[in-house]
Scaffold this active site. Structure first.
Site, PDB file in Angstrom:
ATOM      1  N   LEU A 148      -4.441   7.685   6.478  1.00 36.84           N
ATOM      2  CA  LEU A 148      -3.488   8.018   7.535  1.00 36.84           C
ATOM      3  C   LEU A 148      -2.150   7.422   7.132  1.00 36.84           C
ATOM      4  O   LEU A 148      -2.085   6.326   6.571  1.00 36.84           O
ATOM      5  CB  LEU A 148      -3.930   7.415   8.881  1.00 36.84           C
ATOM      6  CG  LEU A 148      -5.232   7.935   9.500  1.00 36.84           C
ATOM      7  CD1 LEU A 148      -5.490   7.213  10.827  1.00 36.84           C
ATOM      8  CD2 LEU A 148      -5.192   9.441   9.713  1.00 36.84           C
ATOM      9  N   ASP A 149      -1.058   8.154   7.412  1.00 35.66           N
ATOM     10  CA  ASP A 149       0.272   7.614   7.142  1.00 35.66           C
ATOM     11  C   ASP A 149       0.461   6.306   7.894  1.00 35.66           C
ATOM     12  O   ASP A 149      -0.173   6.064   8.929  1.00 35.66           O
ATOM     13  CB  ASP A 149       1.347   8.606   7.596  1.00 35.66           C
ATOM     14  CG  ASP A 149       1.355   9.876   6.756  1.00 35.66           C
ATOM     15  OD1 ASP A 149       0.959   9.806   5.579  1.00 35.66           O
ATOM     16  OD2 ASP A 149       1.745  10.932   7.287  1.00 35.66           O
ATOM     17  N   ARG A 150       1.357   5.474   7.387  1.00 35.21           N
ATOM     18  CA  ARG A 150       1.597   4.157   7.995  1.00 35.21           C
ATOM     19  C   ARG A 150       1.815   4.261   9.504  1.00 35.21           C
ATOM     20  O   ARG A 150       1.240   3.500  10.289  1.00 35.21           O
ATOM     21  CB  ARG A 150       2.827   3.504   7.350  1.00 35.21           C
ATOM     22  CG  ARG A 150       3.188   2.160   7.983  1.00 35.21           C
ATOM     23  CD  ARG A 150       4.637   1.794   7.722  1.00 35.21           C
ATOM     24  NE  ARG A 150       4.851   1.386   6.353  1.00 35.21           N
ATOM     25  CZ  ARG A 150       4.758   0.118   5.934  1.00 35.21           C
ATOM     26  NH1 ARG A 150       4.440  -0.840   6.777  1.00 35.21           N
ATOM     27  NH2 ARG A 150       4.992  -0.168   4.663  1.00 35.21           N
TER      28      ARG A 150
END
Length: 310
Positions: A148-150
């Site tokens: 998952l993106d930050r």
């Protein structure tokens, strides 16, 4: 080994909803060996995890040592309620939703990296879980399955062995039964349901974009449905048919409604204080047992507040 159970004790195979299982020691032994014999439905690593989390108590005192000596008549209580970790054991921005011998499923908060790059050495979900499993067994490892993106929150899954990682990644399309996101986007989306299909490419600046040429890049398919909408924002249920890098973010830009806070892909403001993207549901077939598992992380209240009357 003779293990006597109290008449009213919960069976070790009982539902996790039961608070605890109480056991009586029948002969001299050690704690790990006793639990392995008393909890036949659980693997060795699972029992070690129970000890590491402080879920086993001897005569009311939590014990984590595998070789803790037991004497006949002592009572061992196994709590099925997860013990809150403190101090150095506490996970930051991460909550374990499920753990067994093969996988760990977590909720990741926005702002926490899934895994560090060569340039980034900060605290990550991967590093924390690696430390977590090593407290049970120094040789234990964690393997990334998807990312998952930050600034995306929600449900993530990790593997506990390279074999399980490969099983999941090689069969990801068939193993994953549902992968749904909640996306808070800019503007009122007029089409209540829709599908975006394009071929994604990445430029030298690491910006992903939809190629104007068919079959030029990785095929990406995103389905969306409007859950709530007003003049400024829309809350969408987004279902991924493919799982490409930045897929939702690019496709929301393509339909003219970038994800809130996503300046990289065209968002005008950052009123939310984070990216308006949340991994809401992950459902899959267990890589070794085949059982269907489903995990849901509630839509963040900050997303829903955008639709309250002012």
């Amino acid at each position: 080994m003779n293990v006597k159970k109290r008449p009213k004790a919960h069976s070790p195979a009982s539902s996790p909803k039961n608070d605890a299982t109480e056991l009586v020691v029948g002969e001299p032994t050690e704690l790990l060996a006793f639990l392995l014999a008393s909890l036949p439905g659980r693997g060795r690593n699972s029992v070690k995890s129970i000890l590491a989390r402080g879920q086993a108590a001897v005569d009311g005192r939590p014990i984590t040592k595998y070789d803790h000596p037991l004497q006949p008549g002592q009572r061992v209580t196994v709590s099925w309620t997860k013990v809150d970790r403190s101090g150095g054991d506490k996970l930051v921005g991460l909550t374990i939703l499920h753990e067994d011998d093969d996988i760990v499923v977590v909720h990741k908060e926005a702002g926490l990296l899934s895994i560090a790059t060569a340039q980034e050495k900060e605290l990550t979900a991967y590093r924390q879980l690696s430390d977590y499993v090593k407290r049970v067994s120094p040789s234990a490892r964690i393997f990334i399955v998807h990312r998952l993106d930050r600034d995306t929150s929600g449900v993530m899954m990790f593997a506990k062995s390279e074999r399980v990682q490969q099983l999941l990644q090689n069969d990801w399309k068939d193993a994953v039964l549902e992968r749904t996101y909640a996306a808070l986007v800019e503007g009122a989306v007029r089409t209540k349901e829709g599908t975006v299909k394009s071929w994604l490419k990445e430029n030298k600046a690491m910006v992903v974009y939809s190629s104007p040429k068919p079959d030029d890049g990785q095929l990406a398919i995103t389905h969306y449905k409007v859950l709530q909408s007003n003049d400024r924002y829309s809350l969408l249920e987004v279902r991924l048919e493919t799982g490409r890098k930045n897929q939702i973010r690019v496709h929301m830009k393509d339909i003219g409604h970038p994800v809130v806070g996503d300046k990289k892909y065209g968002a005008r403001g950052s009123s939310l204080g984070r990216l308006g993207l949340h991994a809401h549901v992950l459902s899959f077939r267990h890589p070794t047992g085949g059982k269907t598992m489903r995990f849901e992380s509630p839509i963040p209240s900050a997303f829903l507040r955008m639709f309250k009357e002012k």
